[in-house]
Scaffold this motif. Structure first.
Motif, PDB file in Angstrom:
ATOM      1  N   ASP A  35     -26.674  26.793  -5.757  1.00 54.74           N
ATOM      2  CA  ASP A  35     -27.106  28.462  -5.454  1.00 54.74           C
ATOM      3  C   ASP A  35     -28.829  28.131  -5.633  1.00 54.74           C
ATOM      4  N   GLN A  75     -29.149  36.514   0.576  1.00 52.78           N
ATOM      5  CA  GLN A  75     -29.399  37.982  -0.060  1.00 52.78           C
ATOM      6  C   GLN A  75     -29.004  38.297  -1.275  1.00 52.78           C
ATOM      7  N   ASP A  76     -27.399  37.924  -1.093  1.00 55.30           N
ATOM      8  CA  ASP A  76     -26.530  38.463  -2.111  1.00 55.30           C
ATOM      9  C   ASP A  76     -27.216  38.172  -3.760  1.00 55.30           C
ATOM     10  N   MET A  77     -27.038  36.369  -3.143  1.00 53.46           N
ATOM     11  CA  MET A  77     -27.703  35.858  -4.134  1.00 53.46           C
ATOM     12  C   MET A  77     -28.521  35.643  -5.465  1.00 53.46           C
ATOM     13  N   TRP A 102     -33.085  29.361   1.756  1.00 52.61           N
ATOM     14  CA  TRP A 102     -33.598  31.071   2.434  1.00 52.61           C
ATOM     15  C   TRP A 102     -34.820  31.177   2.678  1.00 52.61           C
ATOM     16  N   ALA A 138     -21.471  33.853  -0.247  1.00 44.97           N
ATOM     17  CA  ALA A 138     -22.145  34.524  -0.974  1.00 44.97           C
ATOM     18  C   ALA A 138     -23.077  34.440  -0.031  1.00 44.97           C
ATOM     19  N   THR A 139     -24.162  36.178   0.589  1.00 46.34           N
ATOM     20  CA  THR A 139     -25.689  35.591   1.377  1.00 46.34           C
ATOM     21  C   THR A 139     -26.294  34.821   0.529  1.00 46.34           C
ATOM     22  N   LYS A 163     -30.138  39.436  -5.554  1.00 41.68           N
ATOM     23  CA  LYS A 163     -29.592  40.095  -6.409  1.00 41.68           C
ATOM     24  C   LYS A 163     -29.073  39.892  -7.570  1.00 41.68           C
ATOM     25  N   GLN A 164     -28.174  38.859  -7.396  1.00 42.80           N
ATOM     26  CA  GLN A 164     -27.028  38.322  -8.432  1.00 42.80           C
ATOM     27  C   GLN A 164     -28.380  37.666  -9.681  1.00 42.80           C
ATOM     28  N   TYR A 165     -29.203  37.326  -8.668  1.00 43.92           N
ATOM     29  CA  TYR A 165     -29.532  36.274 -10.028  1.00 43.92           C
ATOM     30  C   TYR A 165     -31.629  36.815 -10.055  1.00 43.92           C
ATOM     31  N   ASN A 174     -14.238  35.565   0.066  1.00 41.19           N
ATOM     32  CA  ASN A 174     -15.440  36.201   0.512  1.00 41.19           C
ATOM     33  C   ASN A 174     -16.275  36.000  -0.779  1.00 41.19           C
ATOM     34  N   VAL A 175     -16.160  36.319  -2.267  1.00 36.98           N
ATOM     35  CA  VAL A 175     -16.924  35.960  -2.975  1.00 36.98           C
ATOM     36  C   VAL A 175     -17.826  34.861  -3.158  1.00 36.98           C
TER      37      VAL A 175
END
Length: 103
Positions: A92, A26-28, A99, A23-24, A30-32, A19-20
């Motif tokens: 990523d 959008q999640d990436m 995206w 990541a979508t 945020k993460q980066y 699940n980690v």
């Protein structure tokens, strides 16, 4: 713990880690920390992702934009430079650039 419980725990741990990895974009973003300077639909410090997509619509610029994100740059959207982001893994980065261009 019984063998079946160990197996179930291992399966659940595998599902959690999968699940980690799923990541979508959008999640990436945020993460980066992309969202510290950008948003999807409005200029923050840097251009909105929709503006980036509109500027490069129909052009084959994935590699160029991946390089720009890695190395940083300025001038494409004004005088404020984009900081380099060399720690973003290429896989990523490719997802993020695709995206952004799809907005």
């Amino acid at each position: 713990m019984k063998t079946n419980q160990w197996i179930m725990a291992a399966v659940l741990a595998g599902l959690a880690s999968a699940n980690v990895l799923a990541a979508t974009p959008q999640d990436m973003a945020k993460q980066y920390n992309c969202l510290a300077c950008h948003s999807v639909d409005k200029k923050v410090v840097g251009p909105a992702f929709k503006d980036v997509s509109a500027k490069y619509k129909g052009q084959n610029v994935e590699a160029k934009l991946m390089d720009k994100v890695k190395k940083g740059g300025s001038g494409s959207f004004g005088p404020i430079p984009m900081s380099p982001n060399p720690s973003v893994p290429d896989a990523d980065l490719k997802v993020l650039v695709k995206w952004v261009l799809s907005q």
